[in-house]
Design an enzyme around this catalytic site. Structure first.
Site, PDB file in Angstrom:
ATOM      1  N   LYS A  15      11.167 -49.459  -4.121  1.00 16.32           N
ATOM      2  CA  LYS A  15      12.709 -49.596  -3.942  1.00 16.32           C
ATOM      3  C   LYS A  15      13.518 -48.569  -4.854  1.00 16.32           C
ATOM      4  CE  LYS A  15      12.914 -54.041  -4.924  1.00 16.32           C
ATOM      5  NZ  LYS A  15      11.342 -54.272  -5.141  1.00 16.32           N
ATOM      6  N   ARG A  90      17.637 -62.312  -4.844  1.00 18.47           N
ATOM      7  CA  ARG A  90      16.409 -62.512  -4.701  1.00 18.47           C
ATOM      8  C   ARG A  90      16.000 -64.056  -4.441  1.00 18.47           C
ATOM      9  NH1 ARG A  90      14.475 -57.970  -8.481  1.00 18.47           N
ATOM     10  NH2 ARG A  90      12.407 -58.226  -9.170  1.00 18.47           N
ATOM     11  N   ARG A 124       2.723 -47.759 -13.319  1.00 15.55           N
ATOM     12  CA  ARG A 124       4.324 -47.280 -13.275  1.00 15.55           C
ATOM     13  C   ARG A 124       4.361 -46.797 -14.692  1.00 15.55           C
ATOM     14  NH1 ARG A 124       8.734 -50.717 -10.382  1.00 15.55           N
ATOM     15  NH2 ARG A 124       7.933 -52.217 -11.753  1.00 15.55           N
ATOM     16  N   ARG A 152       7.073 -50.423 -18.883  1.00 13.32           N
ATOM     17  CA  ARG A 152       7.744 -51.672 -18.790  1.00 13.32           C
ATOM     18  C   ARG A 152       6.763 -52.724 -19.366  1.00 13.32           C
ATOM     19  NH1 ARG A 152      10.711 -52.396 -12.922  1.00 13.32           N
ATOM     20  NH2 ARG A 152      10.014 -54.498 -13.458  1.00 13.32           N
ATOM     21  N   ARG A 163       5.111 -62.430 -10.703  1.00 11.56           N
ATOM     22  CA  ARG A 163       6.326 -61.733 -10.039  1.00 11.56           C
ATOM     23  C   ARG A 163       6.157 -61.842  -8.517  1.00 11.56           C
ATOM     24  NH1 ARG A 163       5.934 -56.179 -13.251  1.00 11.56           N
ATOM     25  NH2 ARG A 163       7.986 -55.473 -11.877  1.00 11.56           N
TER      26      ARG A 163
END
Ligand code: ADP
Ligand code: AMP
Length: 209
Positions: A15, A90, A124, A152, A163
């Protein structure tokens, strides 16, 4: 406020990566609740203190905190001509509240299977100076900035399971909700970054936007 767009999909779907091109095409600012929350945590604000533990364990932050964050953000000048929501809403409750304050013209859902998600999230890396998103394998950063990249805290294998669970239990039902309103478009996110971008470009051309 003018009509807005929602960029929807599981964590790690791409996203944030694709938001850049959609913002370029539409001129709409990207509003990422994840980025806003991380900033609040970094600046140690009251809101950040409340959100921190949920985020680190990969659980959704309570709706009242998110609605407070979004309501404040939508008061800013750049939000008057419509915005691109990334990672929000969400929960059904967030979506219902959103529908009472903003018109949504389209929801772009980037679909990626769970087993690809884990690889994407664990690899990531972010550039703290520019906010650019990289990946160790799929989108390597230029050598000269590699030393400053950060990972992160919630991009680890334990948090990613939570998640994904939160996504399947609380967030993915929203896709049917928006589909029933006739505004959802699904995109196959399980292809290269460039090919996903091409599909998104096609979508805007076809829609005549
Ligand atoms: P999201 O905002 O949905 O959580 P990101 O845009 O941050 O996802 O992407 C998650 C990770 O996967 C990043 O490291 C990014 O570089 C990488 N990525 C994004 N899109 C793709 C893709 N189509 N193929 C492979 N890797 C991707
Ligand atoms: P993201 O950057 O979208 O991956 O979000 C990182 C984390 O922030 C999530 O795992 C949640 O803990 C929290 N978060 C972001 N957006 C929301 C939202 N709309 N509702 C609840 N929690 C959120």
């Amino acid at each position: 406020m003018a009509e807005s767009i929602i960029l929807f999909g599981p964590p790690g779907a791409g996203k944030g990566t694709q938001a850049v091109i959609i913002s370029e095409i539409t001129g709409m600012p990207q509003i990422s609740t994840g980025d806003m929350l991380r900033n609040s945590v970094k600046n140690n604000t009251e809101l950040g203190k409340k959100a921190k533990s949920f985020m680190e364990s990969g659980l959704l932050v309570p709706d009242d905190i998110i609605i407070e964050l979004i309501s404040e953000r939508l008061k800013e000048d750049d939000a008057t001509n419509g915005v691109l929501f990334d990672g929000f809403p969400r929960t059904i409750n967030q979506a219902v509240i959103l529908s009472s304050i903003v018109d949504i013209s389209s929801v772009i859902c980037i679909e990626v299977p769970d087993k690809e998600i884990v690889k994407r999230i664990v690899g990531r890396r972010m550039d703290p100076e520019t906010g650019e998103i990289y990946h160790l394998t799929f989108r390597p950063a230029p050598n000269e900035i590699k030393d400053r990249l950060i990972q992160r805290k919630d991009d680890n294998e334990v948090a990613v399971i939570n998640r994904l669970n939160s996504y399947h239990e609380q967030t993915s039902p929203l896709s049917e909700w928006y589909e029933s309103k006739g505004i959802l478009t699904r995109i196959d996110g399980n292809q290269s970054i460039n090919n996903v971008e091409l599909e998104i470009k096609k979508l805007f051309k076809i829609n005549g936007d």
